[in-house]
Motif scaffolding. Sequence first.
Motif, PDB file in Angstrom:
ATOM      1  N   GLY A  54      -6.067   0.591   1.538  1.00  0.00           N
ATOM      2  CA  GLY A  54      -7.217  -0.290   1.607  1.00  0.00           C
ATOM      3  C   GLY A  54      -7.197  -1.355   0.537  1.00  0.00           C
ATOM      4  O   GLY A  54      -7.567  -2.514   0.772  1.00  0.00           O
ATOM      5  N   SER A  55      -6.758  -0.999  -0.679  1.00  0.00           N
ATOM      6  CA  SER A  55      -6.665  -1.981  -1.757  1.00  0.00           C
ATOM      7  C   SER A  55      -5.596  -3.029  -1.459  1.00  0.00           C
ATOM      8  O   SER A  55      -5.755  -4.204  -1.788  1.00  0.00           O
ATOM      9  CB  SER A  55      -6.350  -1.274  -3.084  1.00  0.00           C
ATOM     10  OG  SER A  55      -7.461  -0.536  -3.550  1.00  0.00           O
ATOM     11  N   ILE A  56      -4.509  -2.617  -0.826  1.00  0.00           N
ATOM     12  CA  ILE A  56      -3.442  -3.571  -0.498  1.00  0.00           C
ATOM     13  C   ILE A  56      -3.926  -4.596   0.510  1.00  0.00           C
ATOM     14  O   ILE A  56      -3.734  -5.806   0.324  1.00  0.00           O
ATOM     15  CB  ILE A  56      -2.202  -2.826   0.036  1.00  0.00           C
ATOM     16  CG1 ILE A  56      -1.579  -1.957  -1.054  1.00  0.00           C
ATOM     17  CG2 ILE A  56      -1.165  -3.821   0.565  1.00  0.00           C
ATOM     18  CD1 ILE A  56      -0.417  -1.104  -0.578  1.00  0.00           C
ATOM     19  N   GLY A 234      -3.879  -5.933   9.404  1.00  0.00           N
ATOM     20  CA  GLY A 234      -3.056  -4.733   9.296  1.00  0.00           C
ATOM     21  C   GLY A 234      -1.691  -4.962   8.690  1.00  0.00           C
ATOM     22  O   GLY A 234      -0.797  -4.126   8.837  1.00  0.00           O
ATOM     23  N   MET A 235      -1.507  -6.087   7.971  1.00  0.00           N
ATOM     24  CA  MET A 235      -0.178  -6.414   7.458  1.00  0.00           C
ATOM     25  C   MET A 235       0.271  -5.470   6.336  1.00  0.00           C
ATOM     26  O   MET A 235       1.448  -5.464   5.974  1.00  0.00           O
ATOM     27  CB  MET A 235      -0.128  -7.868   6.968  1.00  0.00           C
ATOM     28  CG  MET A 235      -0.932  -8.152   5.710  1.00  0.00           C
ATOM     29  SD  MET A 235      -0.904  -9.910   5.262  1.00  0.00           S
ATOM     30  CE  MET A 235       0.851 -10.219   5.039  1.00  0.00           C
ATOM     31  N   SER A 236      -0.631  -4.661   5.813  1.00  0.00           N
ATOM     32  CA  SER A 236      -0.209  -3.661   4.825  1.00  0.00           C
ATOM     33  C   SER A 236       0.750  -2.649   5.448  1.00  0.00           C
ATOM     34  O   SER A 236       1.623  -2.101   4.767  1.00  0.00           O
ATOM     35  CB  SER A 236      -1.423  -2.939   4.238  1.00  0.00           C
ATOM     36  OG  SER A 236      -2.246  -2.410   5.262  1.00  0.00           O
ATOM     37  N   ALA A 237       0.586  -2.394   6.744  1.00  0.00           N
ATOM     38  CA  ALA A 237       1.563  -1.645   7.552  1.00  0.00           C
ATOM     39  C   ALA A 237       2.011  -0.332   6.918  1.00  0.00           C
ATOM     40  O   ALA A 237       3.195  -0.001   6.917  1.00  0.00           O
ATOM     41  CB  ALA A 237       2.781  -2.527   7.844  1.00  0.00           C
ATOM     42  N   GLY A 238       1.077   0.421   6.355  1.00  0.00           N
ATOM     43  CA  GLY A 238       1.416   1.723   5.809  1.00  0.00           C
ATOM     44  C   GLY A 238       2.048   1.699   4.433  1.00  0.00           C
ATOM     45  O   GLY A 238       2.498   2.744   3.937  1.00  0.00           O
ATOM     46  N   ARG A 239       2.078   0.543   3.775  1.00  0.00           N
ATOM     47  CA  ARG A 239       2.724   0.464   2.462  1.00  0.00           C
ATOM     48  C   ARG A 239       2.016   1.317   1.412  1.00  0.00           C
ATOM     49  O   ARG A 239       2.652   1.773   0.461  1.00  0.00           O
ATOM     50  CB  ARG A 239       2.801  -0.994   2.004  1.00  0.00           C
ATOM     51  CG  ARG A 239       3.861  -1.816   2.733  1.00  0.00           C
ATOM     52  CD  ARG A 239       3.870  -3.263   2.266  1.00  0.00           C
ATOM     53  NE  ARG A 239       4.976  -4.006   2.850  1.00  0.00           N
ATOM     54  CZ  ARG A 239       4.937  -4.601   4.045  1.00  0.00           C
ATOM     55  NH1 ARG A 239       3.825  -4.501   4.784  1.00  0.00           N
ATOM     56  NH2 ARG A 239       5.982  -5.274   4.493  1.00  0.00           N
ATOM     57  N   GLY A 240       0.705   1.496   1.563  1.00  0.00           N
ATOM     58  CA  GLY A 240      -0.004   2.343   0.619  1.00  0.00           C
ATOM     59  C   GLY A 240       0.487   3.778   0.678  1.00  0.00           C
ATOM     60  O   GLY A 240       0.674   4.437  -0.361  1.00  0.00           O
ATOM     61  N   ALA A 243       3.945   3.965  -0.763  1.00  0.00           N
ATOM     62  CA  ALA A 243       3.890   3.926  -2.227  1.00  0.00           C
ATOM     63  C   ALA A 243       3.638   5.310  -2.808  1.00  0.00           C
ATOM     64  O   ALA A 243       4.197   5.672  -3.857  1.00  0.00           O
ATOM     65  CB  ALA A 243       2.803   2.952  -2.683  1.00  0.00           C
ATOM     66  N   ILE A 244       2.809   6.095  -2.150  1.00  0.00           N
ATOM     67  CA  ILE A 244       2.555   7.463  -2.619  1.00  0.00           C
ATOM     68  C   ILE A 244       3.828   8.301  -2.522  1.00  0.00           C
ATOM     69  O   ILE A 244       4.134   9.095  -3.422  1.00  0.00           O
ATOM     70  CB  ILE A 244       1.411   8.090  -1.799  1.00  0.00           C
ATOM     71  CG1 ILE A 244       0.099   7.340  -2.075  1.00  0.00           C
ATOM     72  CG2 ILE A 244       1.253   9.574  -2.130  1.00  0.00           C
ATOM     73  CD1 ILE A 244      -1.059   7.762  -1.202  1.00  0.00           C
ATOM     74  N   ALA A 245       4.581   8.123  -1.447  1.00  0.00           N
ATOM     75  CA  ALA A 245       5.864   8.825  -1.321  1.00  0.00           C
ATOM     76  C   ALA A 245       6.844   8.366  -2.394  1.00  0.00           C
ATOM     77  O   ALA A 245       7.637   9.164  -2.918  1.00  0.00           O
ATOM     78  CB  ALA A 245       6.449   8.593   0.069  1.00  0.00           C
ATOM     79  N   TYR A 292       9.585   4.540   7.651  1.00  0.00           N
ATOM     80  CA  TYR A 292       8.587   5.605   7.791  1.00  0.00           C
ATOM     81  C   TYR A 292       9.250   6.967   7.952  1.00  0.00           C
ATOM     82  O   TYR A 292       8.732   7.985   7.481  1.00  0.00           O
ATOM     83  CB  TYR A 292       7.664   5.284   8.972  1.00  0.00           C
ATOM     84  CG  TYR A 292       7.072   3.904   8.859  1.00  0.00           C
ATOM     85  CD1 TYR A 292       6.046   3.647   7.964  1.00  0.00           C
ATOM     86  CD2 TYR A 292       7.583   2.843   9.603  1.00  0.00           C
ATOM     87  CE1 TYR A 292       5.502   2.379   7.835  1.00  0.00           C
ATOM     88  CE2 TYR A 292       7.061   1.564   9.485  1.00  0.00           C
ATOM     89  CZ  TYR A 292       6.022   1.332   8.595  1.00  0.00           C
ATOM     90  OH  TYR A 292       5.509   0.068   8.453  1.00  0.00           O
ATOM     91  N   VAL A 293      10.393   6.988   8.624  1.00  0.00           N
ATOM     92  CA  VAL A 293      11.160   8.236   8.701  1.00  0.00           C
ATOM     93  C   VAL A 293      11.606   8.657   7.311  1.00  0.00           C
ATOM     94  O   VAL A 293      11.544   9.843   6.943  1.00  0.00           O
ATOM     95  CB  VAL A 293      12.375   8.058   9.636  1.00  0.00           C
ATOM     96  CG1 VAL A 293      13.292   9.281   9.555  1.00  0.00           C
ATOM     97  CG2 VAL A 293      11.922   7.842  11.073  1.00  0.00           C
ATOM     98  N   LEU A 294      12.039   7.669   6.518  1.00  0.00           N
ATOM     99  CA  LEU A 294      12.445   7.959   5.146  1.00  0.00           C
ATOM    100  C   LEU A 294      11.272   8.518   4.343  1.00  0.00           C
ATOM    101  O   LEU A 294      11.437   9.438   3.535  1.00  0.00           O
ATOM    102  CB  LEU A 294      12.991   6.699   4.479  1.00  0.00           C
ATOM    103  CG  LEU A 294      13.462   6.846   3.026  1.00  0.00           C
ATOM    104  CD1 LEU A 294      14.573   7.880   2.928  1.00  0.00           C
ATOM    105  CD2 LEU A 294      13.936   5.503   2.476  1.00  0.00           C
ATOM    106  N   THR A 295      10.070   7.984   4.582  1.00  0.00           N
ATOM    107  CA  THR A 295       8.879   8.490   3.901  1.00  0.00           C
ATOM    108  C   THR A 295       8.659   9.965   4.208  1.00  0.00           C
ATOM    109  O   THR A 295       8.397  10.781   3.311  1.00  0.00           O
ATOM    110  CB  THR A 295       7.640   7.685   4.332  1.00  0.00           C
ATOM    111  OG1 THR A 295       7.834   6.308   4.030  1.00  0.00           O
ATOM    112  CG2 THR A 295       6.399   8.175   3.618  1.00  0.00           C
TER     113      THR A 295
END
Length: 315
Positions: A54-56, A234-240, A243-245, A292-295
Amino acid sequence: MSVHLMALLQDAGALAIGAGFLESTVRTATPLAFAALGECVSERAGVINIGLEGSIIAGALGATVAAGTLGVGGGFAVGAAAGLLVAALFALFTVGLRADQIITGTAITMFALGLTGTLYRTIFGASGVALDTPTSGVLRIPGLADIPLVGQALFTQPPATYAVMLIAPLLAWWMQRTHAGLALRAIGEYPDAAIAAGIAPRRYQLLAVLFAGAMAGLAGATLVLAQAGTFVEGMSAGRGFIAIAIVVLGRWRPLGVAAAALLFGAANSLQVLFQSMGWSGVPYQLFLGLPYVLTLLVLAGAGGRAAAPAALGKR
């Protein structure tokens, strides 16, 4: 054409591809590193911020809106402030009211994604923002940029990339060599002992979460002002979540986190390279899913062996 000349051309072509791949890896890793370094600080204080996404996205929209009137520098500042505001909302519930960190972070991420989409359409209309948002451009460092293979990757980058290169070692030094850094780590490992030593855990946790939000906001601003040049819903596209991973893979150490961000940047650049090869019969969605698979692999594999802060996620 002689065999020797053909070999030289092939070597030059391979060198160009390698240099381009490394440059893309570093560029793609920059926003991930911003977000992951901030999350590293937050988690060392015992708070896992699932609301990082959300912050991203808030930082990305804030940077887009501000850059048109305040310029690129103002866009980065507003992007950081927008990410900090989302993190402040998260901190209100988790640090202040001791709500569950996972549930709160998930709710805030969904709220921020919906709010930014609504604000974007309200401000820019159905047609969206034009593709002329000011960008920071590339800052080439003379001499160093001419080093074969790595010169383009490390020394022909936007200023945001150089900022990450400085922040990572500074954070590592701060955590290991300063009283505040040691206090932060103590809160994440032994909160009762930290309290007995006169350390105020909530204050440190609040500041850590706000710092993580500002860094995530800078990640979103980097996406807009140093890469895409525009905002997309939605351009953050799961980056948050990535980042946790990255924090897990980096063993909660700033330099390790920066190196892990490069790995994920390489995965993203690799999927672009695979798509450009035009392999027939292979769905491009398989390549898009590579980061995402790598995550998932990191969380399933490295996560079980990593020594997380003992008080992480505990209220």
